[in-house]
Every structure is written in C-alpha cells, then in structure tokens.
Design a protein around this motif. Sequence first.
Motif, PDB file in Angstrom:
ATOM      1  N   ALA A 197       0.808  -1.220   0.000  1.00  0.00           N
ATOM      2  CA  ALA A 197       0.000   0.000   0.000  1.00  0.00           C
ATOM      3  C   ALA A 197       0.838   1.265   0.000  1.00  0.00           C
ATOM      4  CB  ALA A 197      -0.935  -0.003   1.209  1.00  0.00           C
ATOM      5  N   THR A 198       2.094   1.141   0.381  1.00  0.00           N
ATOM      6  CA  THR A 198       2.938   2.341   0.473  1.00  0.00           C
ATOM      7  C   THR A 198       3.781   2.573  -0.783  1.00  0.00           C
ATOM      8  OG1 THR A 198       4.690   1.053   1.530  1.00  0.00           O
ATOM      9  CG2 THR A 198       3.075   2.110   2.971  1.00  0.00           C
ATOM     10  N   TRP A 199       3.488   1.852  -1.857  1.00  0.00           N
ATOM     11  CA  TRP A 199       4.289   1.995  -3.078  1.00  0.00           C
ATOM     12  C   TRP A 199       4.242   3.404  -3.641  1.00  0.00           C
ATOM     13  CZ3 TRP A 199       2.285   3.494  -7.808  1.00  0.00           C
ATOM     14  CH2 TRP A 199       0.900   3.514  -7.915  1.00  0.00           C
ATOM     15  N   TYR A 200       3.108   4.092  -3.424  1.00  0.00           N
ATOM     16  CA  TYR A 200       2.962   5.415  -4.043  1.00  0.00           C
ATOM     17  C   TYR A 200       3.909   6.441  -3.442  1.00  0.00           C
ATOM     18  CZ  TYR A 200       0.210   6.912   0.037  1.00  0.00           C
ATOM     19  OH  TYR A 200      -0.206   7.237   1.291  1.00  0.00           O
ATOM     20  N   ILE A 201       4.433   6.178  -2.219  1.00  0.00           N
ATOM     21  CA  ILE A 201       5.360   7.152  -1.618  1.00  0.00           C
ATOM     22  C   ILE A 201       6.639   7.241  -2.450  1.00  0.00           C
ATOM     23  CG2 ILE A 201       6.739   7.705   0.406  1.00  0.00           C
ATOM     24  CD1 ILE A 201       4.611   6.427   2.131  1.00  0.00           C
ATOM     25  N   GLY A 202       7.254   6.089  -2.683  1.00  0.00           N
ATOM     26  CA  GLY A 202       8.450   6.093  -3.526  1.00  0.00           C
ATOM     27  C   GLY A 202       8.146   6.469  -4.962  1.00  0.00           C
ATOM     28  N   ALA A 203       6.977   6.027  -5.464  1.00  0.00           N
ATOM     29  CA  ALA A 203       6.617   6.308  -6.858  1.00  0.00           C
ATOM     30  C   ALA A 203       6.420   7.801  -7.085  1.00  0.00           C
ATOM     31  CB  ALA A 203       5.353   5.540  -7.232  1.00  0.00           C
ATOM     32  N   THR A 204       5.720   8.464  -6.163  1.00  0.00           N
ATOM     33  CA  THR A 204       5.505   9.908  -6.317  1.00  0.00           C
ATOM     34  C   THR A 204       6.805  10.676  -6.119  1.00  0.00           C
ATOM     35  OG1 THR A 204       3.263   9.583  -5.462  1.00  0.00           O
ATOM     36  CG2 THR A 204       4.086  11.843  -5.571  1.00  0.00           C
ATOM     37  N   GLY A 205       7.657  10.188  -5.197  1.00  0.00           N
ATOM     38  CA  GLY A 205       8.977  10.806  -5.051  1.00  0.00           C
ATOM     39  C   GLY A 205       9.778  10.707  -6.332  1.00  0.00           C
TER      40      GLY A 205
ATOM     41  N   THR B 273       5.169  18.632  -6.178  1.00  0.00           N
ATOM     42  CA  THR B 273       4.843  17.207  -6.119  1.00  0.00           C
ATOM     43  C   THR B 273       5.282  16.602  -4.800  1.00  0.00           C
ATOM     44  OG1 THR B 273       5.019  16.999  -8.530  1.00  0.00           O
ATOM     45  CG2 THR B 273       5.245  14.981  -7.245  1.00  0.00           C
ATOM     46  N   LEU B 274       6.484  16.948  -4.365  1.00  0.00           N
ATOM     47  CA  LEU B 274       6.968  16.442  -3.081  1.00  0.00           C
ATOM     48  C   LEU B 274       6.121  16.974  -1.929  1.00  0.00           C
ATOM     49  CD1 LEU B 274       9.102  14.891  -1.466  1.00  0.00           C
ATOM     50  CD2 LEU B 274      10.472  16.992  -1.435  1.00  0.00           C
ATOM     51  N   LEU B 275       5.747  18.251  -1.982  1.00  0.00           N
ATOM     52  CA  LEU B 275       4.915  18.836  -0.928  1.00  0.00           C
ATOM     53  C   LEU B 275       3.560  18.138  -0.848  1.00  0.00           C
ATOM     54  CD1 LEU B 275       4.488  21.027   1.210  1.00  0.00           C
ATOM     55  CD2 LEU B 275       3.688  22.546  -0.625  1.00  0.00           C
ATOM     56  N   VAL B 276       2.953  17.887  -2.014  1.00  0.00           N
ATOM     57  CA  VAL B 276       1.669  17.173  -2.037  1.00  0.00           C
ATOM     58  C   VAL B 276       1.825  15.783  -1.442  1.00  0.00           C
ATOM     59  CG1 VAL B 276      -0.013  16.109  -3.590  1.00  0.00           C
ATOM     60  CG2 VAL B 276       0.708  18.471  -3.969  1.00  0.00           C
ATOM     61  N   LEU B 277       2.920  15.104  -1.791  1.00  0.00           N
ATOM     62  CA  LEU B 277       3.152  13.771  -1.251  1.00  0.00           C
ATOM     63  C   LEU B 277       3.279  13.803   0.272  1.00  0.00           C
ATOM     64  CD1 LEU B 277       3.879  10.764  -1.534  1.00  0.00           C
ATOM     65  CD2 LEU B 277       6.266  11.471  -1.886  1.00  0.00           C
ATOM     66  N   ILE B 278       4.004  14.774   0.806  1.00  0.00           N
ATOM     67  CA  ILE B 278       4.168  14.871   2.260  1.00  0.00           C
ATOM     68  C   ILE B 278       2.821  15.079   2.940  1.00  0.00           C
ATOM     69  CG2 ILE B 278       5.159  16.266   4.114  1.00  0.00           C
ATOM     70  CD1 ILE B 278       7.522  16.837   2.251  1.00  0.00           C
TER      71      ILE B 278
ATOM     72  N   LEU C 254       7.942   4.803   6.543  1.00  0.00           N
ATOM     73  CA  LEU C 254       7.709   3.906   5.406  1.00  0.00           C
ATOM     74  C   LEU C 254       8.163   4.467   4.059  1.00  0.00           C
ATOM     75  CD1 LEU C 254       4.176   2.599   6.467  1.00  0.00           C
ATOM     76  CD2 LEU C 254       6.372   1.421   6.659  1.00  0.00           C
ATOM     77  N   GLY C 255       9.009   5.482   4.047  1.00  0.00           N
ATOM     78  CA  GLY C 255       9.599   5.886   2.770  1.00  0.00           C
ATOM     79  C   GLY C 255       9.592   7.354   2.443  1.00  0.00           C
ATOM     80  N   LEU C 256       8.909   8.159   3.254  1.00  0.00           N
ATOM     81  CA  LEU C 256       8.833   9.583   2.920  1.00  0.00           C
ATOM     82  C   LEU C 256      10.193  10.260   3.031  1.00  0.00           C
ATOM     83  CD1 LEU C 256       6.920  11.790   2.044  1.00  0.00           C
ATOM     84  CD2 LEU C 256       6.396  12.252   4.451  1.00  0.00           C
ATOM     85  N   VAL C 257      11.009   9.834   3.987  1.00  0.00           N
ATOM     86  CA  VAL C 257      12.351  10.409   4.118  1.00  0.00           C
ATOM     87  C   VAL C 257      13.169  10.139   2.860  1.00  0.00           C
ATOM     88  CG1 VAL C 257      14.516  10.282   5.399  1.00  0.00           C
ATOM     89  CG2 VAL C 257      12.354  10.244   6.632  1.00  0.00           C
ATOM     90  N   GLY C 258      13.040   8.928   2.329  1.00  0.00           N
ATOM     91  CA  GLY C 258      13.765   8.598   1.105  1.00  0.00           C
ATOM     92  C   GLY C 258      13.340   9.461  -0.070  1.00  0.00           C
ATOM     93  N   SER C 259      12.035   9.705  -0.216  1.00  0.00           N
ATOM     94  CA  SER C 259      11.556  10.546  -1.322  1.00  0.00           C
ATOM     95  C   SER C 259      12.055  11.972  -1.192  1.00  0.00           C
ATOM     96  CB  SER C 259      10.017  10.527  -1.359  1.00  0.00           C
ATOM     97  OG  SER C 259       9.538   9.239  -1.683  1.00  0.00           O
ATOM     98  N   ILE C 260      12.039  12.491   0.049  1.00  0.00           N
ATOM     99  CA  ILE C 260      12.548  13.855   0.260  1.00  0.00           C
ATOM    100  C   ILE C 260      14.037  13.915  -0.086  1.00  0.00           C
ATOM    101  CG2 ILE C 260      13.011  15.609   2.006  1.00  0.00           C
ATOM    102  CD1 ILE C 260      10.480  14.645   3.469  1.00  0.00           C
ATOM    103  N   THR C 261      14.773  12.897   0.313  1.00  0.00           N
ATOM    104  CA  THR C 261      16.211  12.858   0.023  1.00  0.00           C
ATOM    105  C   THR C 261      16.455  12.780  -1.471  1.00  0.00           C
ATOM    106  OG1 THR C 261      16.606  11.747   2.124  1.00  0.00           O
ATOM    107  CG2 THR C 261      18.349  11.620   0.458  1.00  0.00           C
ATOM    108  N   TRP C 262      15.690  11.962  -2.177  1.00  0.00           N
ATOM    109  CA  TRP C 262      15.859  11.831  -3.624  1.00  0.00           C
ATOM    110  C   TRP C 262      15.679  13.171  -4.332  1.00  0.00           C
ATOM    111  CZ3 TRP C 262      12.925   6.856  -5.614  1.00  0.00           C
ATOM    112  CH2 TRP C 262      13.566   5.712  -5.101  1.00  0.00           C
ATOM    113  N   VAL C 263      14.573  13.845  -3.994  1.00  0.00           N
ATOM    114  CA  VAL C 263      14.283  15.118  -4.665  1.00  0.00           C
ATOM    115  C   VAL C 263      15.355  16.161  -4.352  1.00  0.00           C
ATOM    116  CG1 VAL C 263      12.637  17.028  -4.817  1.00  0.00           C
ATOM    117  CG2 VAL C 263      11.800  14.671  -4.744  1.00  0.00           C
ATOM    118  N   THR C 264      15.797  16.203  -3.096  1.00  0.00           N
ATOM    119  CA  THR C 264      16.829  17.174  -2.714  1.00  0.00           C
ATOM    120  C   THR C 264      18.139  16.899  -3.443  1.00  0.00           C
ATOM    121  OG1 THR C 264      15.816  17.387  -0.522  1.00  0.00           O
ATOM    122  CG2 THR C 264      18.089  18.158  -0.779  1.00  0.00           C
ATOM    123  N   VAL C 265      18.546  15.632  -3.449  1.00  0.00           N
ATOM    124  CA  VAL C 265      19.792  15.275  -4.141  1.00  0.00           C
ATOM    125  C   VAL C 265      19.684  15.550  -5.632  1.00  0.00           C
ATOM    126  CG1 VAL C 265      21.295  13.348  -4.742  1.00  0.00           C
ATOM    127  CG2 VAL C 265      20.485  13.588  -2.406  1.00  0.00           C
TER     128      VAL C 265
END
Length: 341
Positions: A100-108, A126-131, A146-157
């Motif tokens: 169920a949490t696949w969309y966190i990484g997918a949206t990131g 997009t990242l703000l909406v996801l958060i 469950l993955g939000l930290v990873g998505s934030i890190t991806w977008v920042t990097v």
Amino acid sequence: MGRRMRLTVRSMATGLALGFAVYFAARGVWWTPVQPDVPLFMVAAIGLYIATILTAVLAGMDQGVRMPLWCGILALVTSIAVPHLVSVSLASADRVAPFATWYIGATGLLGVVCIVRRRFLIGWLTLLVLIVLSCAFMGPENAFTLGLVGSITWVTVAQLLVLFWDRAVRDTERLADIQQAVSAWHATQQVRQRERRMRVQLALAVAGPLLARTVAERGALDAEEKTRARIAEGRLRDELRGASLLNDAVREAIADARGRGVTVTVFDEGGLDNVDEQRRDEIRDELAGVLAQVSTDRVIIRAGSDEVIAVTVVGRGGAGGSRDEDEVDLWHEIPREAPGT
C-alpha cells in the motif's frame, strides 16, 4: 563526443527512471496477503502512474531536456490523484501494508523526474503534495518511517545534482569558447607574423644590397646612391611599422614621393583592425591616390585606433626652413566605412 556522452547519460537516466517506475508499480499489485477493498481504484492508480511517468520521462525529449508545461501539470495532478486512489481503495488499517505504500516512492520518483527535466517548481510541489497526503492518510510517523524520508532525500539530491551539472556545463562551454578565441588569436598572430616576415624579406631583397654597399663604403656614396639608400631604408621601416597599410600601389606612391624629396613616415596603430579585406583594399587605393599628388615637404601617414577614421594623412611644410614647420599643407582622412554605407 560531447553529444554522444549526453545521449549516453540521458539514456541511462531514462532507463533508471523507468526501471524504478516498474518496480514501484509491481509493488502495488503484490496483494499478498491483504487485498484492496476496491481493487479497481488500485489498478487505476497504477495505470495512471505508469502512463504519467512514461509521459514525464519521454515527452518532448527530442526538443530538449526541459519538460513541456502540460506534462508537468499532468505529473502534479497525478501526485494528487494516486495517493487518493490508493488510500480510498484500502481500509484504514491496511494503508501501511507493504504493497500500500508503493505510491510514496513512486511519487517521489515523479518529483525527481520533474526536477531532472528542469521543472523545479512542479517537482517541489509534487513532493509537498506527497508529504501532506501521506501524512494525512497514514499519519506522520508511519509516513516518514515507510519511505517519505527517502523521497525527500531523492528530490533534494536531484536538485543539487542538476544545479551542479548545469553549472559544470556552463563552465565547460565558457572554457571551450575561451579556448576557441585563444586558438583563433594564435592563428591570427601566426598569419601576421608570417606576413611580416615575408614583407621584411621582400624589403631586404630590394634594400639589402644597397644597404650592404652603404656599410662597405662607410657612407661614402654619391648623391644618387644616397637617395636610393634613403628610399630603401624608408621602405624597410614602412614594412616593419605599417605593413597593413601597404600594397603595391601604396609602395610605389611612397617611393615616387621620396624620389621627389618628400619625407614619408608611416605609423600603423591598428587603424585597419576589424575592417574587412575589401574595404582595406579601397583604403589603400585611396591612400595611394593621395600620395601620388602630394607636393609638401613631409608626409605623415597614421592608422590610428579611432572608431570612425581609419587612416589620416598629414602633410607639413618647412623641411627646408622656408616655411613654418607647424604649417599643415595637407590633411586627408579616410574613414573605416565606405561613404554612403
């Protein structure tokens, strides 16, 4: 080679993005042991995401790196719709299940694609909406675990890498322009040096024997030889100090003027720089015509660095003391641009 490298990097980035997109979509259909209450919504979310990520990665690639605006808007809408569809299709207790949490990484990943394709504002929105949505549907603690930290890190990097990459590309292009300018300057200098050597060799071929005789005779020359020696020395000076002003007609006109007893001095201070070759020929021909008609005692030809005037010809009297030395008998200016242009 640079173009090949850009294509290779772009192909690798495209392959990685699509590979991760497929991975997240596959996680979304791995309904074991829990299944969605409304599977159609989950399937719709996966289908919408796949279509959007393909569009975001591939649309407008032949026209440049920057993503089309409509594609960015589609990505932003998808970042809102997918979390809603996934969350609505599941019971509240099942929203933290692994599938169920696949969309966190997918949206990131979708935000990263927007950043890489130079839609920075849309990527961060997009990242703000996801958060906001992930925290709303599963709680802040679960979302970050469950993955939000990873998505934030991806977008920042991704943002930092794009900024560094663009800066490196600009610096490389600037260095390439400087290198081309330096190479062109060296080539120009080599051509000028070669022309200068050729002209000096020509002048020495004419004046050399007479100057050698002058040295051998220790200056004990008759009147005719002295005149010829003076003309030869003047020609050699002309080739060294005003080569760009000379052609066959100007050389002949200067030699004739010196033969009539006129003292001719040539100074080249860059007056013909940035003047096209056709206009240079016209300036030299006009200069030869002016010199053919001089009747003064002393003539100074100066090619200054004036923005309007290329060559100035000044004739002064009084070489023999019969007239005021400061009296100007001739003043002729030759403009850089042809009259009427």
